[in-house]
Design a protein around this motif. Sequence first.
Motif, PDB file in Angstrom:
ATOM      1  N   PHE A  37       0.857  -1.172   0.000  1.00 55.79           N
ATOM      2  CA  PHE A  37       0.000   0.000   0.000  1.00 55.79           C
ATOM      3  C   PHE A  37       0.905   1.237   0.000  1.00 55.79           C
ATOM      4  O   PHE A  37       2.094   1.139   0.283  1.00 55.79           O
ATOM      5  N   ARG A  38       0.310   2.374  -0.293  1.00 56.61           N
ATOM      6  CA  ARG A  38       1.081   3.611  -0.217  1.00 56.61           C
ATOM      7  C   ARG A  38       0.197   4.730   0.310  1.00 56.61           C
ATOM      8  O   ARG A  38      -1.027   4.691   0.182  1.00 56.61           O
ATOM      9  N   GLN A  39       0.863   5.710   0.886  1.00 53.32           N
ATOM     10  CA  GLN A  39       0.134   6.860   1.422  1.00 53.32           C
ATOM     11  C   GLN A  39       0.931   8.121   1.164  1.00 53.32           C
ATOM     12  O   GLN A  39       2.068   8.260   1.635  1.00 53.32           O
ATOM     13  N   ALA A  40       0.331   9.021   0.394  1.00 49.60           N
ATOM     14  CA  ALA A  40       0.936  10.313   0.108  1.00 49.60           C
ATOM     15  C   ALA A  40       0.433  11.323   1.151  1.00 49.60           C
ATOM     16  O   ALA A  40      -0.625  11.119   1.751  1.00 49.60           O
ATOM     17  N   PHE A  47      -4.312   1.014  -2.012  1.00 53.61           N
ATOM     18  CA  PHE A  47      -3.799  -0.271  -2.468  1.00 53.61           C
ATOM     19  C   PHE A  47      -2.891  -0.084  -3.678  1.00 53.61           C
ATOM     20  O   PHE A  47      -3.182   0.725  -4.572  1.00 53.61           O
ATOM     21  N   VAL A  48      -1.805  -0.867  -3.706  1.00 54.41           N
ATOM     22  CA  VAL A  48      -0.889  -0.846  -4.843  1.00 54.41           C
ATOM     23  C   VAL A  48      -0.866  -2.220  -5.521  1.00 54.41           C
ATOM     24  O   VAL A  48      -1.119  -2.333  -6.713  1.00 54.41           O
ATOM     25  N   TYR A  97       5.546   3.852   1.261  1.00 61.64           N
ATOM     26  CA  TYR A  97       5.058   2.543   0.848  1.00 61.64           C
ATOM     27  C   TYR A  97       5.124   1.579   2.030  1.00 61.64           C
ATOM     28  O   TYR A  97       6.146   1.488   2.720  1.00 61.64           O
ATOM     29  N   TYR A  98       4.021   0.851   2.219  1.00 60.65           N
ATOM     30  CA  TYR A  98       3.888  -0.078   3.329  1.00 60.65           C
ATOM     31  C   TYR A  98       3.665  -1.498   2.835  1.00 60.65           C
ATOM     32  O   TYR A  98       2.871  -1.728   1.912  1.00 60.65           O
ATOM     33  N   CYS A  99       4.308  -2.419   3.490  1.00 57.60           N
ATOM     34  CA  CYS A  99       4.059  -3.840   3.284  1.00 57.60           C
ATOM     35  C   CYS A  99       3.033  -4.296   4.313  1.00 57.60           C
ATOM     36  O   CYS A  99       3.055  -3.831   5.465  1.00 57.60           O
ATOM     37  N   ALA A 100       2.134  -5.184   3.906  1.00 56.53           N
ATOM     38  CA  ALA A 100       1.096  -5.659   4.815  1.00 56.53           C
ATOM     39  C   ALA A 100       0.856  -7.145   4.600  1.00 56.53           C
ATOM     40  O   ALA A 100       1.109  -7.668   3.508  1.00 56.53           O
TER      41      ALA A 100
END
Length: 127
Positions: A37-40, A47-48, A97-100
């Motif tokens: 996932f990503r967050q600006a 979701f990516v 960017y996040y890994c989940a």
Amino acid sequence: QVQLVESGGGLVQAGGSLRLSCAASGRTFNSYTMGWFRQAPGKEREFVAATRWRGGSVYYAYYADSVKGRFTIVRDNAKNTVDLQMNSLKPEDTAVYYCAASNTITVVTSPQEYNYWGQGTQVTVSS
């Protein structure tokens, strides 16, 4: 319990490439859905990409429309890693960017479905 550690973020020019890596702990990694996932700034987490176990040795890959054809999610169960290869990067890809991970997934695109999260890694794409 699953612990996730991301690496590989950085600064890149538009059109360039980066590869993010997520290392996961845990003995049942193979059956987990793994997502990126990503967050600006000022925006919701989005979701990516994700890879989901469908039985046996079959894994399905899912991508957001905005990254389809440019990003590839790569899973290595032997190493307990899931990478995100990002090509043809654009300034609008700039985000943390996040890994989940999830072992109870229903909707792979929903961040609420994921039980475990990494700390995030910054990706900045300059124009």
